[in-house]
Design a protein around this motif. Structure first.
Motif, short mmCIF file in Angstrom:
data_model
loop_
_atom_site.label_atom_id
_atom_site.label_comp_id
_atom_site.label_asym_id
_atom_site.label_seq_id
_atom_site.Cartn_x
_atom_site.Cartn_y
_atom_site.Cartn_z
N ILE A 59 23.30 11.71 44.67
CA ILE A 59 23.79 10.59 43.85
C ILE A 59 22.76 10.23 42.78
CG2 ILE A 59 24.44 8.15 43.90
CD1 ILE A 59 25.49 8.59 46.73
N LEU A 60 21.48 10.26 43.13
CA LEU A 60 20.43 9.91 42.18
C LEU A 60 20.32 10.94 41.06
CD1 LEU A 60 17.61 8.66 44.59
CD2 LEU A 60 19.15 7.29 43.20
N ILE A 61 20.45 12.21 41.41
CA ILE A 61 20.39 13.25 40.38
C ILE A 61 21.59 13.15 39.46
CG2 ILE A 61 20.44 15.75 40.00
CD1 ILE A 61 18.88 16.11 42.55
N ASN A 62 22.76 12.82 40.02
CA ASN A 62 23.97 12.56 39.24
C ASN A 62 24.44 13.79 38.48
OD1 ASN A 62 26.08 10.94 38.43
ND2 ASN A 62 25.03 10.15 36.62
N LYS A 63 24.14 14.95 39.00
CA LYS A 63 24.61 16.20 38.40
C LYS A 63 25.11 17.12 39.51
CE LYS A 63 23.56 15.44 34.04
NZ LYS A 63 24.55 15.48 32.95
N ALA A 102 -1.90 16.28 43.38
CA ALA A 102 -1.45 17.67 43.33
C ALA A 102 0.05 17.77 43.58
CB ALA A 102 -2.21 18.49 44.37
N LEU A 103 0.63 16.77 44.23
CA LEU A 103 2.08 16.75 44.41
C LEU A 103 2.79 16.13 43.21
CD1 LEU A 103 2.31 15.59 48.15
CD2 LEU A 103 2.65 17.91 47.27
N ALA A 104 2.22 15.05 42.67
CA ALA A 104 2.90 14.30 41.62
C ALA A 104 2.78 14.97 40.24
CB ALA A 104 2.34 12.88 41.55
N LEU A 105 1.58 15.47 39.91
CA LEU A 105 1.36 15.98 38.56
C LEU A 105 2.19 17.23 38.24
CD1 LEU A 105 -0.18 15.51 35.97
CD2 LEU A 105 -2.07 16.88 36.88
N PRO A 106 2.24 18.25 39.10
CA PRO A 106 3.09 19.41 38.76
C PRO A 106 4.57 19.05 38.63
CG PRO A 106 1.53 19.98 40.49
CD PRO A 106 1.47 18.48 40.33
N PHE A 111 9.05 18.46 34.89
CA PHE A 111 10.17 17.70 34.34
C PHE A 111 10.02 17.48 32.84
CE2 PHE A 111 10.45 15.54 38.75
CZ PHE A 111 11.11 16.65 39.24
N MET A 112 8.80 17.15 32.41
CA MET A 112 8.56 16.88 31.00
C MET A 112 8.75 18.14 30.15
SD MET A 112 7.96 13.68 30.43
CE MET A 112 9.28 13.44 31.62
N LEU A 113 8.21 19.25 30.62
CA LEU A 113 8.36 20.49 29.86
C LEU A 113 9.83 20.90 29.75
CD1 LEU A 113 5.35 22.61 31.20
CD2 LEU A 113 5.58 21.52 28.96
N PHE A 114 10.54 20.79 30.86
CA PHE A 114 11.96 21.15 30.83
C PHE A 114 12.74 20.21 29.91
CE2 PHE A 114 16.29 20.51 32.37
CZ PHE A 114 16.76 21.82 32.38
N GLY A 115 12.46 18.91 30.00
CA GLY A 115 13.19 17.94 29.19
C GLY A 115 12.94 18.09 27.71
N TRP A 116 11.68 18.25 27.32
CA TRP A 116 11.35 18.34 25.90
C TRP A 116 11.75 19.68 25.29
CZ3 TRP A 116 10.49 14.39 22.91
CH2 TRP A 116 9.99 13.20 23.45
N LEU A 216 14.33 10.26 40.56
CA LEU A 216 14.74 9.48 39.40
C LEU A 216 14.11 10.02 38.12
CD1 LEU A 216 14.61 5.85 40.84
CD2 LEU A 216 16.63 7.19 40.31
N TYR A 217 12.85 10.43 38.20
CA TYR A 217 12.19 11.00 37.02
C TYR A 217 12.88 12.30 36.60
CZ TYR A 217 8.42 7.69 38.03
OH TYR A 217 7.69 6.54 38.26
N SER A 218 13.31 13.08 37.58
CA SER A 218 13.98 14.34 37.23
C SER A 218 15.36 14.09 36.62
CB SER A 218 14.13 15.22 38.48
OG SER A 218 15.06 14.65 39.40
N SER A 219 16.03 13.02 37.06
CA SER A 219 17.37 12.74 36.53
C SER A 219 17.32 12.27 35.07
CB SER A 219 18.06 11.68 37.40
OG SER A 219 17.37 10.45 37.31
N GLU A 220 16.17 11.79 34.62
CA GLU A 220 16.08 11.32 33.24
C GLU A 220 15.97 12.44 32.22
OE1 GLU A 220 12.88 8.60 32.89
OE2 GLU A 220 13.74 7.08 34.23
#
Length: 222
Positions: A59-63, A102-106, A111-116, A216-220
């Protein structure tokens, strides 16, 4: 006092062992083999948890094409390490920024690289909230950019700080035990048991919060 207090979070000084980071995977050795061979109450409980997490993350990913496998695995890893840290004489790996960052940064960087790269226009639209006056748009871009950059740091600090806080409180209460009377000792033991139950809940909650925010960050960016 402070050196002894915080030495429990130092893998180089805890019992003078250099293999304390093995606590991240050492619990796999104590999982009963029957868990993997036949359906048991433990496996059924864990499967129900996984199914519930899958439905919520979906539901959170919404895709429809989104996969929740990485987020369920992340939840399992953090929860496992949080629980391992509750046992005596076991190094708590999630209390270190080395582990949590090491878990959060990668994840955030991916997500940022894919989104941009894939959805550049969509990412630019996130920098300016809907209804922002034109005069405030440059400031909103700066604020949204900074808040986006500090996301992996806030994820890592939130996880490590909550784990460290509970363990430090239990250590401080335990250090006062030898100087207490019998009545106060009983009160201290009851307080430690209640605090341990609280830390068990915190371990579950922090694992869930870390994973939900990552979802949530990935869904954005989609």
């Amino acid at each position: 006092m402070m050196a002894n207090l915080f030495s429990s979070f130092d893998p180089a000084t805890t019992f003078n062992m250099s293999l304390n980071w093995l606590s991240t995977i050492i619990g796999l050795l104590i999982i009963p083999p029957m868990f993997w061979l036949i359906p048991s109450r433990l496996s059924i409980l864990w499967f129900n948890i996984i199914i519930t997490l899958h439905k919520e993350f979906k539901i959170l990913i919404n895709k429809s094409n989104g996969s929740t496998l990485i987020f369920i695995s992340l939840f399992s890893l953090i929860l496992f390490n949080n629980f391992m840290g509750l046992f005596p004489y076991i190094f708590t790996s999630t209390s270190h920024m080395t582990m949590s960052l090491a878990l959060a940064l990668p994840l955030w960087l991916t997500f940022m690289l894919f989104g941009w790269i894939q959805n550049t226009t969509h990412m630019f639209s996130h920098l300016i909230p809907v209804g922002t006056p034109p005069i405030l748009m440059p400031f909103m871009v700066c604020i949204e950019t900074i808040s986006n950059i500090i996301r992996p740091g806030t994820l890592a600090i939130r996880l490590s700080a909550n784990i460290i806080a509970g363990h430090l409180l239990m250590t401080l209460m335990g250090n006062t035990g030898p100087s207490l009377s019998l009545l106060l000792m009983n009160i201290l033991i009851i307080s430690q048991i209640l605090l341990l139950i609280l830390e068990t809940a915190v371990s579950i909650i922090q694992s869930y919060v870390f994973t939900v925010l990552s979802t949530l960050y990935s869904s954005e960016v989609i």
